[in-house]
Scaffold this active site. Sequence first.
Site, PDB file in Angstrom:
ATOM      1  N   HIS A  76       3.665  -2.148   3.659  1.00  0.00           N
ATOM      2  CA  HIS A  76       3.986  -0.169   2.730  1.00  0.00           C
ATOM      3  C   HIS A  76       4.995  -0.619   2.155  1.00  0.00           C
ATOM      4  O   HIS A  76       5.879  -0.453   2.281  1.00  0.00           O
ATOM      5  CB  HIS A  76       3.504   0.212   4.440  1.00  0.00           C
ATOM      6  CG  HIS A  76       2.121   0.276   4.565  1.00  0.00           C
ATOM      7  ND1 HIS A  76       1.915  -0.887   5.321  1.00  0.00           N
ATOM      8  CD2 HIS A  76       1.028   1.248   4.134  1.00  0.00           C
ATOM      9  CE1 HIS A  76       0.822  -1.010   5.744  1.00  0.00           C
ATOM     10  NE2 HIS A  76      -0.093   0.023   5.320  1.00  0.00           N
ATOM     11  N   ASP A 110       1.226  -1.105   0.099  1.00  0.00           N
ATOM     12  CA  ASP A 110      -0.072   0.418   0.489  1.00  0.00           C
ATOM     13  C   ASP A 110       0.662   1.309   0.319  1.00  0.00           C
ATOM     14  O   ASP A 110       2.508   1.188   0.671  1.00  0.00           O
ATOM     15  CB  ASP A 110      -0.869   0.239   1.645  1.00  0.00           C
ATOM     16  CG  ASP A 110      -2.207  -0.923   0.883  1.00  0.00           C
ATOM     17  OD1 ASP A 110      -2.144  -2.283   0.084  1.00  0.00           O
ATOM     18  OD2 ASP A 110      -2.948  -0.468   2.149  1.00  0.00           O
TER      19      ASP A 110
END
Length: 244
Positions: free
Chosen positions: A195, A51
């Site tokens: 991430h 993400d």
Amino acid sequence: MIVIKWLLFVLLVVSCFWLLYAVLPTYLYRWFHPRVCTHLKQTQSFALTFDDGPHREYTAQILNLLKEHEMKATFFVVGTIANERPDLLKRMVAEGHEVGIHHHKHVSAWFLTPGQLKKEIQMCKNAIIEATGVEPIFYRPPWGHLNLFSVWCAKPYHTIIWSDIFGDWSLKKTKKALEAEMKSKLKRGAIYVLHDNGETKGADERAPEQTIGALREFIPYAKQRQMNSKTLSELKKEGTSTWN
């Protein structure tokens, strides 16, 4: 006294609205809605998803690592960042990875009206298509936050949450701790969320260095156990059950 009672009443109304519009839908949709996926059934593989990117340095390093070990991933990108780094999205698609919608800006659905949410999704979609020529089919809201209208606004996409989240946006999660937790959660059908960009609100800018370090140890560990990461589209085809 009247003012205090009025303020308490307003606070109660706002709290009830917040609960009904944001908090309850987030958890009820995750648990029960067929178009909101938290894990995959009847698959032989698992999903690495990333993400908040792309990040010029960290995303490139992750792509290098995935290429070295012949693993695939799904990247949920932020539209404003994707517009600045279309070359990385092109590379993702060229190397067999998948690109999904995060939001155009990294903003929670809890703070968006239905119209604003649809605009965030549409603009991010447009950024992905402009960079890659490929229309995305998966959507993950920032922080996994849904609101009462999220499923309607996200049509026709599959909304992807996760089975395992590791807190790798913070430097408090060390490389060793992250690596150990990822290994302990390895299972078929798992959807890992990691991430590749630490520049979003609440994250530590250098946190992806810990993530990359942990992946260098985790990926060979998974391969030794005959476990491969695949894109969500590949896993969707591989599984025979509904997404729930």
